[in-house]
Enzyme design. Structure first.
Site, PDB file in Angstrom:
ATOM      1  N   ASP A 290      75.826  49.487  46.787  1.00 18.94           N
ATOM      2  CA  ASP A 290      76.745  50.523  46.309  1.00 18.94           C
ATOM      3  C   ASP A 290      77.315  51.242  47.515  1.00 18.94           C
ATOM      4  O   ASP A 290      76.612  51.586  48.458  1.00 18.94           O
ATOM      5  CB  ASP A 290      76.014  51.515  45.391  1.00 18.94           C
ATOM      6  CG  ASP A 290      76.993  52.405  44.635  1.00 18.94           C
ATOM      7  OD1 ASP A 290      77.099  52.264  43.414  1.00 18.94           O
ATOM      8  OD2 ASP A 290      77.681  53.231  45.288  1.00 18.94           O
ATOM      9  N   ASP A 351      79.471  45.486  38.500  1.00 13.62           N
ATOM     10  CA  ASP A 351      79.751  46.644  37.657  1.00 13.62           C
ATOM     11  C   ASP A 351      80.559  47.680  38.439  1.00 13.62           C
ATOM     12  O   ASP A 351      80.005  48.652  38.936  1.00 13.62           O
ATOM     13  CB  ASP A 351      78.402  47.229  37.189  1.00 13.62           C
ATOM     14  CG  ASP A 351      78.595  48.364  36.204  1.00 13.62           C
ATOM     15  OD1 ASP A 351      79.688  48.489  35.639  1.00 13.62           O
ATOM     16  OD2 ASP A 351      77.636  49.135  36.012  1.00 13.62           O
TER      17      ASP A 351
END
Ligand SMILES: Cc1cc2nc3c(=O)[nH]c(=O)nc-3n(C[C@H](O)[C@H](O)[C@H](O)COP(=O)(O)OP(=O)(O)OC[C@H]3O[C@@H](n4cnc5c(N)ncnc54)[C@H](O)[C@@H]3O)c2cc1C
Lengths: 494, 567
Positions: A290, A351
């Protein structure tokens, strides 16, 4: 700012830019009707820009949740500031032209357009990108404008026809200056007040990172996480989303009798996908990539989040990498080409936020999926969050086309997540496959699923007529058609 | 003092600085920048020492060497031999080396002033975070430049070829959308040409302009050759089109009644961007060439642009790699040798070879070679080449390039950040975002900001550039960007500035049709010539073409002498 409040899309910005530049044109036209007392008019305009421009950020933020006709206010402000700036430029040019020392300069280098850019920057706070902290910046810029106006009354004193006029403007200038100064002093209070107004529930956490603004709110039905004003999840129904994101992929692997030892999550720094993955005991490694370290730190430390993600970050199998997903995949690809042994992933969970900007749109291109494909083990499967097949049907099937063009075999499915609406995903693999029909049984005994069961799984792969396949072009880095499609489709729902 | 400084900055950026002073009436330009940085131009001073040496002779050179602080006195005078000696490790020199190596020539040495190869296509490569110092893109060549396509394939830029052999370039090397945005009156909008906030009539004129210049694409002269194409040497010699070289692009615009300010800006932006010259200095022939040469016909879409975080330094790396390290037992030395300033070339000495005198860190060196390829800028030729018969001379423009290292992205109004970010009406060309191709899209990045110093008096501009302190240079950059990114000063971590004294040749009227230009590419004795200057403009394609051409000449000459060796 407009994008922060209204949700960003290409169309959105075009309208704001259009209104602004149009207003400037009108301003310039109006300025031709002014023949007398140019200096006084200029200073008065400048004071108005200072006040309206400087305070606009705060006003818009405060007004957004309160009034239904916010758009009218926004475009109204854009128009007024555009008009004033447009009026100001020709006035200033004319004032300077009359003054001997500026004459050569004006004729030689001072182009109206460039000066325009300069003055427009004074209107900046009105349009600032999603940074609430810039409410303060707005006041500061406004104060500078007021000072410029004041400066002009002193420097160009002799150009005023009536000295009393100059003095009157000075008074006005100082008043505006002090008002804005007060605004600046109180901007912290304004920011937290304005932000609280933006969200329907009370804010329990807010942070500005170099990448985005994180806000957590909490209400009767649980809590929410927002990134740059976009809802990431609501705790009362996120399980639907995250179960759909994770378990069909594992179901497919189980059906193919493939082991799932190494799992990769791209995006999803909140740890909620990881929580679902941990339900499979045969997973040996979980990698989480991330971009923003602040998000993963929050998910590791914040009590609300740790409770929701079930202390996912304490799992020794998890390794967190704070890097841009595309950059990271690229590096692994490069290392692979150089002959280094690169472990591949059995399940990949992709995602990312919706492709509303070109910056995020990159993560939905053939290039990206090719890199992802490289990281996927030969019998592995990836799952892609792919916007709503109902609200953004063409976007959804554009992602399908893009996966196909990347030589992957996608399989479409969707679930209903109340806080988002009808939501779509793709499973994709190196080979053609039938959609999974049965959930994997290799779960830890205590890990019940709250939403998905075998029937729901099977029905997820069935599409109603109004969400079914449509013809679309593949999204490539050098065309980014998806961002344009998504912008148009989504603007219908705003 | 204050006023001369002000003049100085006006010269660079005119409007923006003048704007501030016009409004605020006060000018504190050399504000203390809160960031770090420095001038990064290793060869800048040394080139000028060369000018001082002049072509006169040994005495003066020895004197120079004594006064040169960095070099030790020339006690040792090393002598070296090589079969082919390439002077200049820019794109042209390296392309020559690449071609020779491809044809199996082993004994090659490339000498360059700078420690690393690349010349005006240099850049810093470091994964996704590289950035250019000069050239930053190449419009994807089509089949009419087969050699170049061949090289790009070697360099890993081609994904596949279709049935006709047309190259399909790699997705991550084509410029990522959005390619350009332009800032008009403080507001960014997509594309290079502003469409919002300009008159309908301007848009119609822009359209007419593009149709007019693109109308030349694919057009053939009486000799059946394309009027505009790359390389320029293959263009038609039909006099009716060469007539375009008699006047400036500005004259052409006047003749064609393109008086619209947006069209004028666009045309001027294009020539400044590609040639470092304004429409007033550029020949109409070259002005049109920019728009028409890369298209096979008026209705064919523009080819994609190839670009990399480090700019064309990516291609330089592959050209240099193509040289190989040369560490064969006989040679035992690298084929690229940096830090070597060529001071004199004697085209033919005894035994039919050539001798080149070089100053390196070690002192004076003498290089003996059977063949020499001169891939240095043309303006040095009269100073370096003994008995030069050359009458070709070009004006060169100076450029300032700044690499702005940011710890976060500055705020802006309007359209999303693009690869190339252009400010309408500015003297600069705007900036290119190095992380655009590979990401990340937020957080730290590097912007490369370009300023060509155009104008009628290029020497004066060059002097101005040299007289700037680093702080003033930073102020020039900041005053250009602050109106469009008001918080930029808070985002800057470091600004490095490179001054290119002789960055690019200026393609004035008469350059295309100059017989002296064609003559300048002819070998003199065993010295062959290759530099983009020989085309009158600075382009990767032209540098590559001349490098390959000079290498061919050498191969032919070599075949004549020792016919068995040519493969
Ligand atoms: C700021 C800038 C931006 C540009 N952008 C682009 C672009 O985007 N696309 C494009 O196609 N082109 C661009 N160009 C043009 C670029 O110049 C050409 O693409 C190409 O790099 C020219 O290569 P060359 O070998 O002909 O010349 P050069 O690059 O000039 O090479 C000459 C070499 O000789 C060396 N040298 C000079 N004097 C001596 C000496 N006395 N002894 C030893 N060595 C010496 C130099 O160090 C240099 O390495 C740009 C140029 C500049 C300056």
């Amino acid at each position: 700012m407009a994008s922060y409040v209204l949700g960003d899309s290409v169309t959105q910005f075009s309208t704001v830019i259009g209104v602004y530049l149009f207003a400037m044109g009108i301003g310039a036209w109006v300025s031709h009707m002014i023949h007398h007392d140019l200096c006084a008019r200029f200073v008065a305009t400048e004071i108005a820009v200072a006040l309206i421009g400087g305070g606009s950020g705060a006003v818009l933020f405060l007004a957004f949740p309160r009034i239904a006709w916010f758009r009218v206010l926004l475009y109204g402000q854009v128009f007024v500031v555009g008009l004033l700036v447009g009026l100001e430029i020709p006035l200033l040019m004319r004032i300077l032209q009359d003054r001997y020392e500026f004459k050569a300069l004006v004729s030689r280098v001072l182009t109206a357009d460039y000066l325009g850019a300069l003055l427009a920057s004074l209107a900046f706070p009105l349009f600032l990108v999603p940074k609430l902290g810039l409410i303060r910046g707005g006041f500061v810029v406004g104060m500078m404008n007021a000072l410029v106006a004041l400066g002009c009354t002193y420097i160009l004193k002799d150009a005023f026809r009536r000295p009393r006029m100059a003095r009157w403007l000075q008074v006005q200038g100082w008043i505006v200056f002090l008002l804005l100064g007060a605004g600046m002093m109180g901007s912290d209070a304004i920011i937290s007040f304005a932000e609280a107004q933006l969200y329907s529930e009370p804010i329990i956490y807010a942070e500005q990172t170099p990448y985005q603004r994180l806000v957590m709110t909490r209400g009767r039905n649980g809590f929410q996480l927002y990134l740059n004003g976009h809802l990431q999840f609501t705790s009362y129904d996120e399980h639907r989303y995250h179960e759909a994101l994770v378990h069909p992929a594992f179901a497919a692997m189980a059906q193919w009798r493939e082991p799932t030892k190494r799992v990769l999550v791209l995006g999803g720094g909140d740890g909620l996908a990881v929580r679902e993955i941990r339900k499979y005991p045969d997973v040996k490694e979980i990698w989480l990539v991330d971009l923003d370290p602040a998000v993963t730190t929050l998910a590791r430390k914040n009590a609300w989040l740790t409770e929701l993600n079930e202390y996912a970050f304490d799992d020794p199998r998890l390794r967190v990498i704070n890097q841009d997903a595309m950059v990271w995949l690229q590096q692994r690809h490069q290392q692979g080409l150089e002959g280094q042994p690169i472990p591949k992933f059995d399940v990949m969970i992709i995602d990312f936020p919706d492709p509303s900007t070109y910056a995020v749109g990159k993560l939905y291109t053939t290039r990206f999926y090719q890199l992802a494909k490289f990281a996927l083990s030969p019998r592995g499967v990836m799952v892609v969050q792919a916007t709503s097949p109902l609200y953004a049907r063409l976007s959804y099937w554009c992602i399908y086309e893009t996966l196909m063009a990347s030589s992957l075999y996608p399989s479409a499915f969707h679930v209903a997540v109340p806080s988002f609406g009808e939501w779509g995903f793709f499973l994709a693999a190196h080979h053609r496959f039938e959609p999974p029909s049965e959930l994997s049984a290799h779960r830890t005994p205590q890990s019940q699923l709250r939403y998905i069961n075998n029937a729901v799984l099977r029905s997820a792969f069935v599409f109603a007529e109004d969400m079914g396949p449509v013809q679309a072009e593949a999204n490539r880095l050098d065309n980014q058609v998806l961002v344009q499609i998504y912008g148009t489709e989504w603007s219908r729902w705003q | 003092m204050e006023s001369t400084r002000r003049d100085l900055l006006h010269t660079f950026l005119g409007a923006s600085v003048a704007g501030w002073s016009g409004i605020s009436g006060c000018g504190s330009y050399a504000r203390d920048p809160s960031c770090e940085g420095q001038f990064v131009d290793p060869a800048y001073g040394r080139g000028h020492q060369l000018q001082r040496i002049g072509p006169q002779g040994q005495q003066q050179r020895d004197h120079f060497l004594r006064s040169e602080t960095r070099c030790p006195a020339p006690t040792n005078r090393a002598e070296y031999r090589t079969e082919v000696l390439i002077l200049g490790g820019g794109v042209s020199g390296l392309s020559a080396g690449w071609m020779l190596r491809r044809e199996g020539v082993q004994d090659i040495v490339v000498l360059d002033l700078e420690a690393v190869p690349g010349g005006t296509s240099a850049g810093v490569a470091s994964g996704a975070a590289g950035y250019p110092w000069g050239a930053h893109y190449l419009p994807a060549p089509q089949l009419d430049q087969p050699e170049l396509v061949h090289f790009l394939n070697d360099a890993g830029c081609v994904q596949s070829f279709d049935e006709e052999g047309t190259p399909n370039y790699r997705e991550d090397m084509r410029c990522v959308m959005p390619r350009e945005r332009v800032c008009l009156r403080g507001m960014w909008q997509p594309g290079l040409v502003p469409t919002m906030g300009v008159a309908e009539s301007s848009l119609a004129e822009v359209d007419r302009f593009f149709r007019r210049v693109r109308g030349y694409a694919g057009l053939r002269g009486e000799d059946a050759r394309r009027v505009f194409r790359l390389p320029i040497a293959a263009c038609s010699e039909d006099p009716s089109y060469l007539a375009l070289d008699r006047y400036t692009f500005a004259d052409w615009l006047d003749r064609e009644k393109f008086n619209d300010p947006v069209v004028r800006w666009l045309a001027n932006y294009a020539t400044r961007d590609d040639y470092g010259a304004s429409v007033e200095e550029t020949s109409a022939w070259y002005g049109i060439h920019y728009h028409a040469a890369r298209l096979l016909g008026p209705d064919i879409p523009n080819p994609p642009w190839l670009t990399w975080p480090e700019g064309n330094a990516y291609l330089v790396r592959h050209l240099a790699a193509g040289l190989g390290d040369g560490s064969t037992p006989e040679m035992g030395r690298p084929r690229f040798r940096g830090g070597c300033m060529v001071t004199r070339i004697w085209p033919s000495v005894a035994e039919g070879g050539s001798m080149v005198e070089v100053i390196s860190e070690q002192g004076v060196e003498r290089w003996w070679a059977d063949r020499v390829i001169y891939a240095l800028p043309s303006f040095l030729k009269p100073r370096l080449l003994a008995h030069s018969k050359d009458t070709f001379s070009l004006d060169t423009s100076a450029w300032m390039v700044a690499n702005i290292h940011l710890h976060r992205r500055p705020a802006y109004m309007g359209a999303e950040t693009a690869w190339d970010n252009v400010i309408y009406g500015s003297a600069s060309l705007g900036y290119v975002v190095s992380t655009h191709q590979r990401g990340p899209y937020a957080g730290p990045t590097t912007w490369t900001w370009y300023l060509p110093l155009v104008g009628p008096d290029l020497r004066k501009q060059r002097r101005y550039l040299m007289s700037l302190t680093w702080k003033e240079a930073v102020e020039v950059v900041m005053s250009d960007l602050e109106p469009v990114h008001p918080d930029i000063r808070q985002c800057v971590r470091r600004i490095d500035v490179r001054r290119w004294g002789h960055a690019m040749p200026v393609p004035k009227p008469g350059v295309r049709t100059s017989a002296a230009r064609v003559q300048a590419a002819q070998p003199q004795g065993v010295v062959h010539f290759a530099h983009t200057d020989l085309s009158g403009v600075a382009l990767f394609e032209e540098a590559f073409f001349h490098g390959v051409r000079a290498a061919r000449e050498v191969l032919v000459a070599r075949a004549g002498a020792r016919p068995v060796e040519l493969r």
